[in-house]
Design a protein around this motif. Sequence first.
Motif, short mmCIF file in Angstrom:
data_model
loop_
_atom_site.label_atom_id
_atom_site.label_comp_id
_atom_site.label_asym_id
_atom_site.label_seq_id
_atom_site.Cartn_x
_atom_site.Cartn_y
_atom_site.Cartn_z
N LEU A 2 4.49 -6.39 6.16
CA LEU A 2 5.62 -5.80 5.46
C LEU A 2 5.26 -4.94 4.27
N ASP A 3 4.01 -4.64 4.07
CA ASP A 3 3.60 -3.56 3.18
C ASP A 3 2.26 -3.06 3.67
N LEU A 4 1.71 -2.07 3.00
CA LEU A 4 0.48 -1.45 3.49
C LEU A 4 -0.78 -2.20 3.10
N GLY A 5 -0.67 -3.25 2.31
CA GLY A 5 -1.82 -4.10 2.02
C GLY A 5 -2.40 -3.91 0.63
N THR A 10 3.19 -1.17 -4.53
CA THR A 10 4.61 -0.87 -4.41
C THR A 10 5.19 -0.63 -5.81
N TYR A 11 6.42 -0.14 -5.84
CA TYR A 11 7.13 0.17 -7.08
C TYR A 11 8.49 -0.51 -7.05
N THR A 12 8.88 -1.09 -8.16
CA THR A 12 10.21 -1.64 -8.28
C THR A 12 11.22 -0.52 -8.09
N GLY A 13 12.22 -0.78 -7.26
CA GLY A 13 13.24 0.22 -7.00
C GLY A 13 12.99 1.03 -5.74
N LEU A 35 8.26 3.94 -0.91
CA LEU A 35 7.10 4.63 -1.47
C LEU A 35 6.05 3.62 -1.86
N GLU A 36 4.80 3.92 -1.50
CA GLU A 36 3.65 3.14 -1.96
C GLU A 36 2.55 4.13 -2.31
N THR A 37 1.72 3.76 -3.29
CA THR A 37 0.59 4.62 -3.68
C THR A 37 -0.72 3.86 -3.53
N VAL A 38 -1.78 4.63 -3.38
CA VAL A 38 -3.12 4.09 -3.14
C VAL A 38 -3.77 3.69 -4.46
N ASN A 39 -4.34 2.48 -4.50
CA ASN A 39 -5.11 2.05 -5.66
C ASN A 39 -6.60 1.99 -5.36
N ALA A 40 -6.99 2.22 -4.10
CA ALA A 40 -8.39 2.06 -3.67
C ALA A 40 -9.29 3.23 -4.08
N LEU A 184 -7.28 1.22 4.32
CA LEU A 184 -6.31 0.46 5.08
C LEU A 184 -5.70 1.28 6.18
N LEU A 185 -5.34 2.51 5.91
CA LEU A 185 -4.67 3.31 6.93
C LEU A 185 -5.62 3.85 7.97
#
Length: 189
Positions: A2-5, A10-13, A35-40, A184-185
Amino acid sequence: NLDLGADWDTYTGFNTIQIVSNRARPTTTSGDDTLETVNAIAPGADQYAQFTIASFNASVLTEMGVALRFADPDTRSGYVCAALENYVPHDSEIYKWVAGVYTLLATSTTATWAVGDTLKGTAQGTTLTVLQNGSVVLSVADSTFTAAGRIGLELWINTDGILSTHEVDDYEGGDIGVSTRIPLLARIQ
């Protein structure tokens, strides 16, 4: 999933993005942004992100885009370069979020997006660009965010949509001129 890992935040909202059958898609048809952003990785200020459209429902209002120069969670600030389907005013757009406030920067009516197309967004200096299969569709200058920031993925589908008809594949991004496939992707190639 349920998310990209772990390599993504993720962001609130914003809703999360999920992986199903090796493709990324929204987790809900709520009509709210996902919306999700990459931290890797930490790309420099001149950055890009891209994906291949894996499924796109022509009968429902949908949007697929890449996030550029995004702030860390939970600050909703950065750019999105997007393709739209079944939206009469335009088919491509560039917009920004500034502390949660949405502003449309530019639109185009010259593209017809389809399954198999590659959407690429770039941020270089103050210039933001949307490319379809390597050809420029839309470009605009904006100096709100010029420093490095996160890259990511943004998906939106109207409440009458079907999740399986709103999917992307082969996401990658990083510094312009350097191809870095996000760990991940790599699973959804």
